[in-house]
Each structure stands twice: as C-alpha cells, then as structure tokens.
Design a protein around this motif. Structure first.
Motif, PDB file in Angstrom:
ATOM      1  N   MET A   1       3.833   1.405  16.169  1.00  0.00           N
ATOM      2  CA  MET A   1       4.565   0.026  15.545  1.00  0.00           C
ATOM      3  C   MET A   1       5.574   0.804  14.553  1.00  0.00           C
ATOM      4  O   MET A   1       5.245   1.269  13.614  1.00  0.00           O
ATOM      5  N   ALA A   2       6.805   0.075  14.667  1.00  0.00           N
ATOM      6  CA  ALA A   2       7.628   0.325  13.611  1.00  0.00           C
ATOM      7  C   ALA A   2       7.397  -0.287  12.061  1.00  0.00           C
ATOM      8  O   ALA A   2       6.922  -1.449  12.045  1.00  0.00           O
ATOM      9  N   ARG A   3       7.818   0.282  11.361  1.00  0.00           N
ATOM     10  CA  ARG A   3       7.807  -0.211   9.769  1.00  0.00           C
ATOM     11  C   ARG A   3       8.897  -0.299   8.958  1.00  0.00           C
ATOM     12  O   ARG A   3       9.809   0.828   9.199  1.00  0.00           O
ATOM     13  N   ASP A   4       9.329  -1.288   8.416  1.00  0.00           N
ATOM     14  CA  ASP A   4      10.433  -1.421   7.755  1.00  0.00           C
ATOM     15  C   ASP A   4      10.367  -0.909   6.197  1.00  0.00           C
ATOM     16  O   ASP A   4       9.497  -1.485   5.419  1.00  0.00           O
ATOM     17  N   ILE A   5      10.856   0.198   5.974  1.00  0.00           N
ATOM     18  CA  ILE A   5      10.430   1.139   4.820  1.00  0.00           C
ATOM     19  C   ILE A   5      11.350   0.475   3.664  1.00  0.00           C
ATOM     20  O   ILE A   5      11.308   0.925   2.748  1.00  0.00           O
ATOM     21  N   THR A   6      12.225  -0.590   3.785  1.00  0.00           N
ATOM     22  CA  THR A   6      12.814  -1.179   2.498  1.00  0.00           C
ATOM     23  C   THR A   6      11.964  -2.474   2.357  1.00  0.00           C
ATOM     24  O   THR A   6      12.350  -3.287   1.222  1.00  0.00           O
ATOM     25  N   SER A   7      11.083  -2.873   2.950  1.00  0.00           N
ATOM     26  CA  SER A   7      10.330  -4.116   2.920  1.00  0.00           C
ATOM     27  C   SER A   7       9.551  -4.250   1.634  1.00  0.00           C
ATOM     28  O   SER A   7       9.064  -2.974   1.007  1.00  0.00           O
ATOM     29  N   ASP A   8       9.172  -5.404   0.952  1.00  0.00           N
ATOM     30  CA  ASP A   8       8.405  -5.268  -0.198  1.00  0.00           C
ATOM     31  C   ASP A   8       6.948  -4.684   0.151  1.00  0.00           C
ATOM     32  O   ASP A   8       6.275  -4.012  -0.667  1.00  0.00           O
ATOM     33  N   GLY A   9       6.427  -5.052   1.189  1.00  0.00           N
ATOM     34  CA  GLY A   9       4.962  -4.501   1.603  1.00  0.00           C
ATOM     35  C   GLY A   9       5.064  -3.140   1.605  1.00  0.00           C
ATOM     36  O   GLY A   9       4.185  -2.473   1.072  1.00  0.00           O
ATOM     37  N   PHE A  10       6.097  -2.363   2.280  1.00  0.00           N
ATOM     38  CA  PHE A  10       6.030  -1.135   2.129  1.00  0.00           C
ATOM     39  C   PHE A  10       6.365  -0.424   0.975  1.00  0.00           C
ATOM     40  O   PHE A  10       5.717   0.445   0.557  1.00  0.00           O
ATOM     41  N   LEU A  11       7.150  -0.997   0.238  1.00  0.00           N
ATOM     42  CA  LEU A  11       7.492  -0.646  -0.938  1.00  0.00           C
ATOM     43  C   LEU A  11       6.338  -0.570  -1.898  1.00  0.00           C
ATOM     44  O   LEU A  11       6.155   0.500  -2.961  1.00  0.00           O
ATOM     45  N   THR A  12       5.532  -1.518  -1.930  1.00  0.00           N
ATOM     46  CA  THR A  12       4.326  -1.514  -2.591  1.00  0.00           C
ATOM     47  C   THR A  12       3.207  -0.422  -2.222  1.00  0.00           C
ATOM     48  O   THR A  12       2.636   0.199  -3.082  1.00  0.00           O
ATOM     49  N   TRP A  13       3.239  -0.135  -0.936  1.00  0.00           N
ATOM     50  CA  TRP A  13       2.348   0.828  -0.409  1.00  0.00           C
ATOM     51  C   TRP A  13       2.827   2.267  -1.012  1.00  0.00           C
ATOM     52  O   TRP A  13       1.960   2.870  -1.188  1.00  0.00           O
ATOM     53  N   PHE A  14       4.202   2.038  -0.630  1.00  0.00           N
ATOM     54  CA  PHE A  14       4.617   3.557  -1.141  1.00  0.00           C
ATOM     55  C   PHE A  14       4.493   3.895  -2.709  1.00  0.00           C
ATOM     56  O   PHE A  14       4.215   5.095  -3.050  1.00  0.00           O
ATOM     57  N   ASP A  15       4.768   2.775  -3.421  1.00  0.00           N
ATOM     58  CA  ASP A  15       4.265   3.062  -4.990  1.00  0.00           C
ATOM     59  C   ASP A  15       2.946   3.367  -5.382  1.00  0.00           C
ATOM     60  O   ASP A  15       2.593   4.321  -6.160  1.00  0.00           O
ATOM     61  N   ALA A  16       2.118   2.687  -4.523  1.00  0.00           N
ATOM     62  CA  ALA A  16       0.557   3.268  -4.574  1.00  0.00           C
ATOM     63  C   ALA A  16       0.364   4.667  -4.204  1.00  0.00           C
ATOM     64  O   ALA A  16      -0.487   5.428  -4.704  1.00  0.00           O
ATOM     65  N   GLU A  17       0.807   4.936  -3.053  1.00  0.00           N
ATOM     66  CA  GLU A  17       0.687   6.127  -2.597  1.00  0.00           C
ATOM     67  C   GLU A  17       1.258   7.352  -3.666  1.00  0.00           C
ATOM     68  O   GLU A  17       0.527   8.323  -3.696  1.00  0.00           O
ATOM     69  N   GLN A  18       2.234   7.190  -4.052  1.00  0.00           N
ATOM     70  CA  GLN A  18       2.857   8.258  -4.933  1.00  0.00           C
ATOM     71  C   GLN A  18       2.256   8.244  -6.292  1.00  0.00           C
ATOM     72  O   GLN A  18       2.275   9.307  -6.935  1.00  0.00           O
TER      73      GLN A  18
END
Length: 291
Positions: A1-18
C-alpha cells in the motif's frame, strides 16, 4: 500500500521514529564505526544493513567476520547466527573461543587442549552455529530463520559462492538469487547481515593491484545490494611469524565515507586490531605492477 509522506499521519510517525535511540552494532574497527552515518549514527552497522566482505582464500575473511561477530556479542549483547558452508561447529568454536578469551587457539585444539581455557565462555550471549555444515541454499535459509526465532539479529554467511556448485554461469545466477533474497530478508527482519565473498578469477591471481567492488565474484548484483563493501587487499599483505599486516578497503559505503584501514592479524589468538596513526608507516605499501 502506498503512503503519502507529506501527510500529517506520516510526519507524526516519522518524527517519532527519528527520536528513537540509536540501535547500531559496533565493530572492533573504530574507522568503520565513525564512517557509518545515518542509522549507524557513527557507532557501527545499523539494523537491516547488508555488508559484504571480500578476500582471497587464506587472507582473513572468516577471521575478520568472527572478530566482528565476537565484538557485537561481547560489546552489544548480540545473539549471533553464524552459518558456514566449509567449517564444522567445532572448528568455528575453536576460533571463536580464542577470540573471545584472547587465549591462543592451540589451547582449544585437540593437540594442545586446556579445559581451563573455557572459563568465561558460558557467560557470553548466544552464538548459534548449525549442527552440520549447510549443503545448499534451502539449508542456509532454514538455519537463518531458526536462529532468528532464537533471538539472533546479527548473522554471518561464510561464504557466498559455496551456496551453489556448478559452472561459473550457474554460480553467478545463484549468487544473484541468494543476494536478492537475503538483502530483503535482513531489511524486513531488522538484522545485520555480513556475507563473505571470494574475488573473481582475474582479481584473485592479480597480486599487483588492490581489489575494488567490481572484483567480487557475484557480479553487479552483489555490489549493488551491499550497504558496505569491505575488501581485504592481498596486494598489500605481509606475514612474519604469527603476525600479518594488510589493509581493509572500505570501497563502498552507502551511508558515509570510504577509506582504507591498516589492520594486523595475530594468528595465535585469531584476533585483529586497527593500527594507530604512528604505526601506519610500518604497513606494506602498494606493490608496483610487474613490467
């Protein structure tokens, strides 16, 4: 499944990962650790990385991989899975015991065995090896998956070309298949994978030039799939007594700088170390091409 890397959900996940703590596995060579950027955080190999170690027969591939694995086990508490297609469990144990105890390997061999040398081994984290020498590709995968279930997240395959017998074409095809699978397997399972490789025939017989990533016996797929390619330089190898000096070339590094590392083997304890800056002038220099 494709993911929008500019979406709020992805950005929240990315911030937590980093923001998560670094989870890299150190090597015994500080130059390599410093050159592992990104998820390696200048500390060592990151989870999911595929590392290839190339070398001529008898020039230290297995010893280097064992020293890396022993360091990961002792310094990082790693559970290690080591699959060899040429050494028995007892042969691997002799070498690993010498490395981890810093005692001479003859203390673990039959003709010089010292039971007292085993003190401290049982306190180490797990180091899994197959009961029998793996015979084919299916056996290698089965061993890795079994070791993964036991908690291993650091694996060594020694060595790649023995997975498949046959002519040169069939070996290249097998290597491409194995490498593609293992690369994805390590990444999906969050594991460090160190794979040993022979050089191709032209490089193996050339003692006048340093090897490069294209020297690996496995074609472009092996080079392209590797996060890091480490090459033992048989053109700059000198042995005197129980000591040998050579250079480890970090020829490809997808996550940082490349370079050359002067290393010394002590064959009494099958251990290795990186030379200090003041010692480098003692290391062998590049041989000149024969006229």
């Amino acid at each position: 499944m494709a993911r929008d890397i500019t979406s709020d959900g992805f950005l929240t996940w990315f911030d937590a990962e980093q923001r998560k703590p670094t989870d890299a596995v150190p090597t015994p060579l500080n130059t390599i650790n410093r050159n592992c950027h990104g998820d390696g955080a200048r500390e060592g190999f990151a989870r999911g990385w595929f590392i290839t170690v190339g070398g001529n027969p008898g020039h230290g591939k297995s010893i280097l991989a064992m020293n890396f694995a022993a360091h990961a086990m002792q310094m990082n508490g790693e559970f290690v899975g080591y699959v060899s297609l040429e050494m028995t469990a007892r042969e691997i144990a002799q070498r690993m015991y010498a490395i981890t105890t810093k005692r001479q390997i003859r203390n673990f061999e039959r003709d010089g065995y010292d039971p007292g040398a085993l003190q401290g081994i049982r306190k180490l984290p797990y180091f899994f090896v197959p009961d029998e020498v793996a015979q084919n590709w299916e056996a290698v995968i089965h061993e890795f998956e079994t070791m993964y279930e036991e908690g291993c997240r650091y694996f060594v395959l020694d060595y790649l070309q023995l997975v498949q017998a046959g002519n040169e074409k069939s070996i290249y095809e097998a290597v491409a298949h194995v490498v593609t699978y293992l690369r994805g397997w390590a990444l999906n399972n969050g594991s460090v994978l160190v794979v040993l490789s022979q050089y191709n025939r032209e490089t193996s017989k050339n003692y006048f030039d340093s090897p490069v990533s294209q020297s690996l016996w496995g074609g472009m797929m092996l080079e392209a799939s590797s996060d890091i390619v480490l090459l033992l330089d048989h053109s700059r190898y000198e042995k005197e007594g129980h000591l040998a000096r050579t250079w480890l070339i970090m020829d490809k590094n997808r996550h940082g700088s490349r370079g050359e590392i002067p290393i010394e083997w002590d064959y009494r304890t099958v251990s290795m170390r990186e030379a200090t800056e003041r010692e480098i002038e003692l290391w062998p220099t590049q041989k000149r091409r024969a006229s």
